[in-house]
Design an enzyme around this catalytic site. Sequence first.
Site, short mmCIF file in Angstrom:
data_model
loop_
_atom_site.label_atom_id
_atom_site.label_comp_id
_atom_site.label_asym_id
_atom_site.label_seq_id
_atom_site.Cartn_x
_atom_site.Cartn_y
_atom_site.Cartn_z
N LYS A 193 11.22 4.88 -2.75
CA LYS A 193 9.85 5.32 -2.92
C LYS A 193 9.96 6.47 -1.82
O LYS A 193 10.32 6.02 -0.40
CB LYS A 193 8.87 4.19 -2.02
CG LYS A 193 7.19 4.78 -1.64
CD LYS A 193 6.36 3.34 -0.71
CE LYS A 193 5.45 4.29 -0.28
NZ LYS A 193 4.59 2.86 0.36
N ASP A 242 2.35 9.44 4.67
CA ASP A 242 0.61 8.75 4.22
C ASP A 242 -0.72 8.87 4.98
O ASP A 242 -0.64 7.18 6.53
CB ASP A 242 0.62 7.15 3.77
CG ASP A 242 0.17 6.62 3.04
OD1 ASP A 242 -0.32 7.52 2.43
OD2 ASP A 242 0.47 5.55 3.08
N ASP A 246 -4.58 4.53 -0.87
CA ASP A 246 -3.84 4.15 0.61
C ASP A 246 -2.92 3.25 -0.88
O ASP A 246 -2.23 3.02 0.26
CB ASP A 246 -4.57 3.98 1.48
CG ASP A 246 -3.28 3.36 2.82
OD1 ASP A 246 -2.63 4.50 2.52
OD2 ASP A 246 -4.14 2.48 3.40
N ARG A 261 2.63 2.45 -4.84
CA ARG A 261 3.02 2.46 -6.13
C ARG A 261 2.78 3.11 -7.72
O ARG A 261 3.07 2.96 -8.59
CB ARG A 261 2.52 0.82 -6.71
CG ARG A 261 0.28 0.92 -6.94
CD ARG A 261 0.26 -0.21 -6.32
NE ARG A 261 0.28 -0.52 -5.17
CZ ARG A 261 -0.13 -1.34 -4.25
NH1 ARG A 261 -1.37 -2.66 -5.06
NH2 ARG A 261 -0.09 -1.58 -3.05
N GLU A 282 -0.86 4.63 -2.48
CA GLU A 282 -0.04 5.73 -3.64
C GLU A 282 1.02 5.20 -3.66
O GLU A 282 1.75 5.91 -4.41
CB GLU A 282 -0.60 6.19 -2.63
CG GLU A 282 0.88 6.95 -1.64
CD GLU A 282 0.76 5.72 -0.20
OE1 GLU A 282 1.61 6.37 -0.05
OE2 GLU A 282 -0.22 5.29 -0.15
N LYS A 308 -6.59 6.19 6.60
CA LYS A 308 -5.81 5.39 7.51
C LYS A 308 -6.71 5.83 8.59
O LYS A 308 -7.20 6.58 9.54
CB LYS A 308 -3.82 5.44 8.11
CG LYS A 308 -3.36 4.79 5.98
CD LYS A 308 -2.09 5.14 6.94
CE LYS A 308 -1.64 4.48 5.40
NZ LYS A 308 -1.26 3.01 5.68
N ASP A 337 7.75 5.46 5.55
CA ASP A 337 7.03 5.34 4.63
C ASP A 337 7.91 5.96 3.58
O ASP A 337 7.49 5.43 2.45
CB ASP A 337 5.25 5.75 4.41
CG ASP A 337 4.78 4.94 3.49
OD1 ASP A 337 5.20 3.66 3.15
OD2 ASP A 337 3.53 5.59 2.95
#
Length: 460
Positions: free
Chosen positions: A228, A233, A310, A314, A312, A240, A251
């Site tokens: 990933k 993010d 949020d 996956r 995202e 967030k 992230d």
Amino acid sequence: MPLTFADPSAEAIPLHLVETEALDSFLGDLPPRAAATARTLGFSGALGRSVILPGEDGTPEMALVGYGSASERARGRFHTAAAVPALPEGVYEIASGLPEDAAESEALGWLLASYRFDRYRTQGTIAAQLKVPAGVDPVRVEAMATAEALTRDLINTPASDMGPEELETALSDLGQEFGATVTAIVGDDLLAQNFPMIHAVGRASPRAPRLLEMTWGTAGPKLTLVGKGVCFDTGGLNLKPGSSMGLMKKDMGGAATVLGLAHMIMALELPLQLRVLIPAVENSVSGASFRPQDILTARNGETVEINNTDAEGRLVLADALALAAEDPPDLLVSMATLTGAARVAVGPDIAPFYTGDEDLAAALWAAGGKASDPCWRMPFHEPYEAMIEPGIADLDNAPSGGFAGSITAALFLRRFAGDCRYVHFDIYGWQPSPAPARPKGGAGQGARALLDALPAALGL
């Protein structure tokens, strides 16, 4: 930054690891002057304590490093590394007290204790160098240490200097070092080549989303690593709060850890065919942002209802996993800083993993302890499949209720892995407080365990 052992021909100071319960016996075997000096300096054998004992001419004759007790060592790892920052400049050679089964771990810890992230500020250096301990493969340990330094550097770099394009550069540099082939699909070309969810997550940012690929090796079993690469993010339209956004430069920790593992594999010339896939995006906010209640169609045709922008990671992994499954490898691995639920379950120090393969699970469990890279198996709990099926679409990217968040995310990803032999790591990628050989900041998790498990997993 390469982390390496001292020149094997260099003159070295003998270093003795001394357990607390063996202190009196050890000092009793020393010349009276040396033993008296150690006692006067308060050396107790406690973890992290060290003393230098001078010879008659005043130069160092030997070093003593506390190795604590067995119960103390069971509560941590890289025990010798705790003393490294306090040792004076010089080359050291472990002369006694190092258990054979801990030699690789302690040698690795010493090298990792030398890591400094100095891109933005000059950091003090570690002056104490170590000769390769007996029975330790220096090529293997140096590869692990340098790979971890790469992973840490990538995670520690702020998003202002580590966006999708810079992550592509990091992969290209790695590929060039080892003669691998690197390609990238960028921006709207993602739509043209059927990677719609990677494009949807990254399209709000002025920094174009991309799918990065690296291939290496022409013979042996096939291993595909998917990491990933969400370089920052914000949470998207489900923004967030500031307290949750502060660490979001990490992230892309899954991608950074995959690059570290790839470095180890190539540096050690493992006889396999390696493929690395990294969806690299920035989840930003603009008029182009994807929205809650949107329904996206993934590369494999599955439809996904967006119930939280949020969640995202996956989504971008799903397209990459679907691509990987089209040319099924012998082992498919995904690594991601995916869910807070995993941290609630096991904390920041353990890498939870999911697999339906019992032999692979056993190999990873054993490898985690051996490689000082603790892992814990979590379940693909079949009854929770219903939680990721919203009814209006094939899948829900963020089931309501708050239960089993790491498990449902893993089940979501498994839908895109096809029939591949698959393992997913839900890592944290960050050391929240300093520990021996692990400064506060970016950290790889699971990579060394995987490296150690690969021979059994792939029949190497």
